[in-house]
Design a protein around this motif. Structure first.
Motif, PDB file in Angstrom:
ATOM      1  N   ALA A   1     -15.304  14.544   1.620  1.00 25.23           N
ATOM      2  CA  ALA A   1     -14.691  15.291   2.720  1.00 25.23           C
ATOM      3  C   ALA A   1     -13.171  15.293   2.635  1.00 25.23           C
ATOM      4  CB  ALA A   1     -15.132  14.711   4.062  1.00 25.23           C
TER       5      ALA A   1
ATOM      6  N   VAL B   1     -15.431  15.277   8.708  1.00 19.65           N
ATOM      7  CA  VAL B   1     -16.489  14.399   9.217  1.00 19.65           C
ATOM      8  C   VAL B   1     -16.149  13.999  10.647  1.00 19.65           C
ATOM      9  CG1 VAL B   1     -17.717  12.218   8.922  1.00 19.65           C
ATOM     10  CG2 VAL B   1     -16.926  13.476   6.913  1.00 19.65           C
TER      11      VAL B   1
ATOM     12  N   THR C   1     -25.391  13.012   8.640  1.00 21.78           N
ATOM     13  CA  THR C   1     -24.507  14.172   8.723  1.00 21.78           C
ATOM     14  C   THR C   1     -25.231  15.416   9.237  1.00 21.78           C
ATOM     15  OG1 THR C   1     -24.936  14.895   6.448  1.00 21.78           O
ATOM     16  CG2 THR C   1     -23.170  13.272   6.777  1.00 21.78           C
TER      17      THR C   1
ATOM     18  N   LEU D   1     -20.922  17.248  10.192  1.00 27.04           N
ATOM     19  CA  LEU D   1     -19.837  17.815   9.386  1.00 27.04           C
ATOM     20  C   LEU D   1     -19.390  19.162   9.924  1.00 27.04           C
ATOM     21  CD1 LEU D   1     -21.586  17.238   5.949  1.00 27.04           C
ATOM     22  CD2 LEU D   1     -19.945  15.703   7.054  1.00 27.04           C
TER      23      LEU D   1
END
Length: 301
Positions: A160, A140, A99, A126
């Motif tokens: 998320a 995401v 991420t 992200l």
């Protein structure tokens, strides 16, 4: 797949427990996952324990506990180190969703190396601040192996608000930089608008409330406007010093694609000034302080 609990959810390993990583790990714990985490900073590991997760002493120990991994790392050097340790485990079947906001070329290099050992690396940056991460208000941008993304969908849902599958590996980072270009502009424009209104005699908190609910609103005005009004930028959800890395990545992609970006370019000196004024460890909402101080330095006519 290693599973846990009545919901048959996978165990999850989170590597990197900074502002974003710790928030994701905490939300995964709240969602009912058994969360294992590693960070070289002892205080970060202790924070995970307090949240109900289990701290590991190193990456090798973590991969013995979980096959679904979330990486949240601050630099290329950190990704290099973690991927080297993943390779050393020889643990085939791992899926690692990175991420982090890091150069696409760096991620691609590690994807290829890990694939040769049976480990799948996904590029999943992200969209969202540290404050948004705390409230599970993240998006995401998932890219890479579609089967692996599907296997991680429950994990993504644990930390998320939404997941977008954006295609081939690397598209996640490209989408992230598109989003961050707008964040850079909207953050500074929010500071400009609040400062102008305040200097015109309006209440800053009322500006944020009213304008956020109209055509002039933006997510940055909603998220960072209150920080500007309350002057709480010392409570960093994205440090100015870290943001400089993202700004450089955007500049690199603009140059690689021959894209003119006059509005983005106009924000560069604002963030540089924030660094020069000692706001490196503060939130990027500190651009308000930069503009405010510029008005104080302006000669009176």
């Amino acid at each position: 797949m290693t599973t846990h609990g009545p919901a048959n959810r996978p165990r999850v390993g989170v590597i990197g427990l900074g502002i974003m990583g710790s928030a994701m790990a905490n939300n995964l714990v709240k969602a009912g996952f058994e969360v294992f985490g590693y960070d070289p900073v002892p205080a970060a590991r202790q924070g995970l324990k307090k949240a109900g997760g289990r701290a590991c002493k190193n990456v090798h120990e973590l991969t013995q506990k979980a096959q679904h991994l979330v990486l949240s790392l601050p630099s290329e050097a950190a990704l290099d180190q973690v991927c080297a340790e993943l390779l050393a485990t020889g643990h085939k079947g791992l899926i690692a969703a990175d991420t982090s906001t890091l150069p696409e070329a760096c991620k691609l290099r590690h994807k290829k190396a890990l694939a040769r050992c049976g480990i799948t690396l996904l590029d999943c940056p992200l969209s969202g601040t540290g404050a948004q991460a705390l409230s599970r208000d993240l998006a995401v941008y998932a890219s890479g192996n579609a089967k692996a993304i599907k296997a991680m969908q429950g994990v993504f849902a644990g930390f998320a608000r939404v997941r977008y599958d954006v295609g081939d590996f690397g598209n996640g980072m490209r989408m992230k930089l598109v989003a961050n270009l707008l964040v850079a502009i909207h953050n500074v424009s929010s500071a400009e608008a609040i400062l102008m209104g305040a200097r015109a005699g309006l209440d800053p908190a009322t500006i944020v409330k009213v304008v956020s609910d109209g055509a002039g609103g933006s997510r940055m005005l909603q998220v960072r406007g209150p920080m500007m009004v309350n002057r709480s930028w010392q409570e960093a959800t994205m440090k100015v010093s870290t943001w400089q890395k993202d700004m450089q990545l955007i500049q690199d992609l603009l140059q690689a694609t021959d894209t003119p970006a006059p509005l983005f370019s106009a924000t560069l000196p604002i963030y540089n000034a924030a660094m020069a004024m000692g706001h490196g460890m503060d939130d990027t909402a500190a651009v308000f302080s930069v503009l405010e101080r510029w008005t104080q330095w302006a000669p009176k006519i």
